[in-house]
Write a protein that holds these residues in place. Sequence first.
Motif, PDB file in Angstrom:
ATOM      1  N   GLU A  57      21.877  28.075 -33.262  1.00 21.43           N
ATOM      2  CA  GLU A  57      21.684  26.687 -32.812  1.00 21.43           C
ATOM      3  C   GLU A  57      22.957  26.094 -32.209  1.00 21.43           C
ATOM      4  O   GLU A  57      22.907  25.072 -31.535  1.00 21.43           O
ATOM      5  CB  GLU A  57      21.254  25.813 -34.000  1.00 21.43           C
ATOM      6  N   LEU A  58      24.089  26.722 -32.491  1.00 22.91           N
ATOM      7  CA  LEU A  58      25.355  26.156 -32.029  1.00 22.91           C
ATOM      8  C   LEU A  58      25.490  26.316 -30.518  1.00 22.91           C
ATOM      9  O   LEU A  58      25.153  27.358 -29.954  1.00 22.91           O
ATOM     10  CB  LEU A  58      26.524  26.851 -32.733  1.00 22.91           C
ATOM     11  N   VAL A  59      26.007  25.280 -29.876  1.00 23.45           N
ATOM     12  CA  VAL A  59      26.279  25.354 -28.436  1.00 23.45           C
ATOM     13  C   VAL A  59      27.771  25.537 -28.246  1.00 23.45           C
ATOM     14  O   VAL A  59      28.581  24.760 -28.752  1.00 23.45           O
ATOM     15  CB  VAL A  59      25.771  24.093 -27.703  1.00 23.45           C
ATOM     16  N   LEU A  60      28.137  26.604 -27.541  1.00 22.89           N
ATOM     17  CA  LEU A  60      29.545  26.918 -27.336  1.00 22.89           C
ATOM     18  C   LEU A  60      29.937  26.513 -25.922  1.00 22.89           C
ATOM     19  O   LEU A  60      29.327  26.980 -24.950  1.00 22.89           O
ATOM     20  CB  LEU A  60      29.771  28.418 -27.557  1.00 22.89           C
ATOM     21  N   PRO A  61      30.949  25.647 -25.783  1.00 23.61           N
ATOM     22  CA  PRO A  61      31.305  25.148 -24.461  1.00 23.61           C
ATOM     23  C   PRO A  61      32.021  26.209 -23.630  1.00 23.61           C
ATOM     24  O   PRO A  61      32.619  27.144 -24.180  1.00 23.61           O
ATOM     25  CB  PRO A  61      32.220  23.968 -24.781  1.00 23.61           C
ATOM     26  N   GLU A  62      31.971  26.031 -22.326  1.00 23.53           N
ATOM     27  CA  GLU A  62      32.792  26.853 -21.431  1.00 23.53           C
ATOM     28  C   GLU A  62      34.250  26.472 -21.647  1.00 23.53           C
ATOM     29  O   GLU A  62      34.600  25.284 -21.594  1.00 23.53           O
ATOM     30  CB  GLU A  62      32.379  26.603 -19.978  1.00 23.53           C
ATOM     31  N   PRO A  63      35.113  27.438 -21.933  1.00 24.81           N
ATOM     32  CA  PRO A  63      36.509  27.098 -22.265  1.00 24.81           C
ATOM     33  C   PRO A  63      37.191  26.320 -21.150  1.00 24.81           C
ATOM     34  O   PRO A  63      37.141  26.715 -19.979  1.00 24.81           O
ATOM     35  CB  PRO A  63      37.163  28.471 -22.462  1.00 24.81           C
ATOM     36  N   ASP A  64      37.811  25.204 -21.556  1.00 22.57           N
ATOM     37  CA  ASP A  64      38.573  24.371 -20.625  1.00 22.57           C
ATOM     38  C   ASP A  64      39.989  24.259 -21.164  1.00 22.57           C
ATOM     39  O   ASP A  64      40.217  23.609 -22.176  1.00 22.57           O
ATOM     40  CB  ASP A  64      37.923  22.986 -20.517  1.00 22.57           C
ATOM     41  N   PRO A  65      40.954  24.916 -20.486  1.00 21.27           N
ATOM     42  CA  PRO A  65      42.328  24.951 -21.013  1.00 21.27           C
ATOM     43  C   PRO A  65      42.900  23.575 -21.269  1.00 21.27           C
ATOM     44  O   PRO A  65      43.780  23.418 -22.112  1.00 21.27           O
ATOM     45  CB  PRO A  65      43.106  25.681 -19.902  1.00 21.27           C
ATOM     46  N   ALA A  66      42.425  22.560 -20.566  1.00 24.74           N
ATOM     47  CA  ALA A  66      43.000  21.223 -20.738  1.00 24.74           C
ATOM     48  C   ALA A  66      42.445  20.522 -21.973  1.00 24.74           C
ATOM     49  O   ALA A  66      43.030  19.536 -22.438  1.00 24.74           O
ATOM     50  CB  ALA A  66      42.727  20.375 -19.490  1.00 24.74           C
ATOM     51  N   ALA A  67      41.310  20.984 -22.471  1.00 28.90           N
ATOM     52  CA  ALA A  67      40.659  20.264 -23.578  1.00 28.90           C
ATOM     53  C   ALA A  67      40.362  21.200 -24.739  1.00 28.90           C
ATOM     54  O   ALA A  67      39.403  20.992 -25.473  1.00 28.90           O
ATOM     55  CB  ALA A  67      39.373  19.595 -23.082  1.00 28.90           C
ATOM     56  N   TRP A  68      41.206  22.191 -24.929  1.00 32.27           N
ATOM     57  CA  TRP A  68      40.853  23.205 -25.926  1.00 32.27           C
ATOM     58  C   TRP A  68      40.869  22.644 -27.344  1.00 32.27           C
ATOM     59  O   TRP A  68      40.082  23.080 -28.181  1.00 32.27           O
ATOM     60  CB  TRP A  68      41.812  24.393 -25.815  1.00 32.27           C
ATOM     61  N   ARG A  69      41.723  21.646 -27.610  1.00 35.37           N
ATOM     62  CA  ARG A  69      41.733  21.080 -28.970  1.00 35.37           C
ATOM     63  C   ARG A  69      40.408  20.391 -29.280  1.00 35.37           C
ATOM     64  O   ARG A  69      39.814  20.609 -30.347  1.00 35.37           O
ATOM     65  CB  ARG A  69      42.867  20.068 -29.105  1.00 35.37           C
ATOM     66  N   GLU A  70      39.971  19.555 -28.381  1.00 31.79           N
ATOM     67  CA  GLU A  70      38.702  18.869 -28.621  1.00 31.79           C
ATOM     68  C   GLU A  70      37.551  19.873 -28.682  1.00 31.79           C
ATOM     69  O   GLU A  70      36.610  19.706 -29.458  1.00 31.79           O
ATOM     70  CB  GLU A  70      38.429  17.843 -27.505  1.00 31.79           C
ATOM     71  N   GLN A  71      37.659  20.927 -27.876  1.00 29.08           N
ATOM     72  CA  GLN A  71      36.573  21.903 -27.866  1.00 29.08           C
ATOM     73  C   GLN A  71      36.494  22.662 -29.182  1.00 29.08           C
ATOM     74  O   GLN A  71      35.417  22.813 -29.766  1.00 29.08           O
ATOM     75  CB  GLN A  71      36.766  22.871 -26.699  1.00 29.08           C
ATOM     76  N   ILE A  72      37.620  23.117 -29.678  1.00 25.07           N
ATOM     77  CA  ILE A  72      37.577  23.891 -30.930  1.00 25.07           C
ATOM     78  C   ILE A  72      37.182  22.978 -32.084  1.00 25.07           C
ATOM     79  O   ILE A  72      36.433  23.379 -32.990  1.00 25.07           O
ATOM     80  CB  ILE A  72      38.936  24.592 -31.182  1.00 25.07           C
TER      81      ILE A  72
END
Lengths: 209, 209
Positions: A57-72
């Motif tokens: 069910e988890l949605v994994l974002p396309e990695p964005d080097p500028a926003a990696w903290r918010e993404q993880i």
Amino acid sequence: MEQVVDTALGVVATEGYEALTMRRLAGVLDTGPASLYAHVVNKADLDELLIGRLCAELVLPEPDPAAWREQIRGVCVQIRDQYLKYPGISRAALAMAPTDLETLRVSEGMLAILLAGGVAPQAAAWAMDALLLYVAAYCLEASIVRQRSAQEDAVWVLDRDELLRRFADLPPEAFPHITRHAAELTAGEGHDRFDFTLALMIDGASRHR
Amino acid sequence: MEQVVDTALGVVATEGYEALTMRRLAGVLDTGPASLYAHVVNKADLDELLIGRLCAELVLPEPDPAAWREQIRGVCVQIRDQYLKYPGISRAALAMAPTDLETLRVSEGMLAILLAGGVAPQAAAWAMDALLLYVAAYCLEASIVRQRSAQEDAVWVLDRDELLRRFADLPPEAFPHITRHAAELTAGEGHDRFDFTLALMIDGASRHR
DNA sequence: AGCTTGACACGAACAGTGTTCGTAGATAGA
DNA sequence: TCTATCTACGAACACTGTTCGTGTCAAGCT
């Protein structure tokens, strides 16, 4: 077999993981316990299927080097909310081997985010492990507290005010710091503690570059 | 009652926490299960007594502001080694209310070290909580792996080489980062992973001043 | 000394748990 | 229609934590 996993998740969502017994699950499906073993080899196998469905069910974002903290952080919050949606299931997650395809998909996604953020490979691997472990433990503890306050005749509820009073009433000569900082020890609305620790780990990981 | 706790710890040390059943413990004491309830109100109560005894063994240093990192790390290592000495007992530690006197003594000691190091009270309280939670989860996971490799007919042992091969043999198009960094994912002799995460958290806490 | 009282210990049983076995039923093939 | 295969399930087994009633044994009181 899909139906078995679905109803099992329903039982966990409404009554908690402790209530997910083979007999209870069979009862919901209007059958006997033995019939479940036609679809599931084990209870451990059922647990793996549940975690797999949960990870799917988890949605994994396309990695964005500028926003990696918010993404993880976002991925960890998703995992946390899924675990809390099915109280106690994080116990099954802790006991699972890192072999399942769906959990590998999550690991791949998290690793991609950390590496895109410039974290060194070794640090990324270990940080991901630490994050997953902490999230599972946090949710396990939360569900244990929730379960204890649910049953137990509501006598040992131990809400925050009660805990604060207990800390403050300790002998100050033996526990000077606990009595003095009882407020900080019991502080934290919602997931403040979770946010704090995640920031701790992510900031620490960002220094390994 | 002291003898009950002692023999219980002996059973956990030699056979693991899973083997600590009321009947097993009674059998070692050459009696029946019912007799235990004269000394212990519950199994949860027995668990608390075990954790209390375990915490009582810990030596808490006098806080030294110049060496607070090594000191807090040393306490965590002590807790880790105690948990690993009694495999699976960290599960009981996770489920315990923070009311026991011995655990409060440990919290007081850790809090004292962090505050002496100049960490802000709120950060110190939350960091201590995070550290305790992580140590318990780390040891719980370790004992689960150990238990699984102990039984299971030694078929699913999954040592590091086997895990490395599995990661490397995954389809690279679906799992590019896992296959590329399989070595890092399976790296870590002894407690390298533990040391890494502890450093992560302690360094993070040191920034809250 | 004899009797009573009290506390402690324990065998057996109860309600649960995961799991297995043998059989009965249904379904598909000839 | 007869047969064969496979699935589904009731009953049972070996466990778990916990409780109840009975027994035993020692100390205290008259």
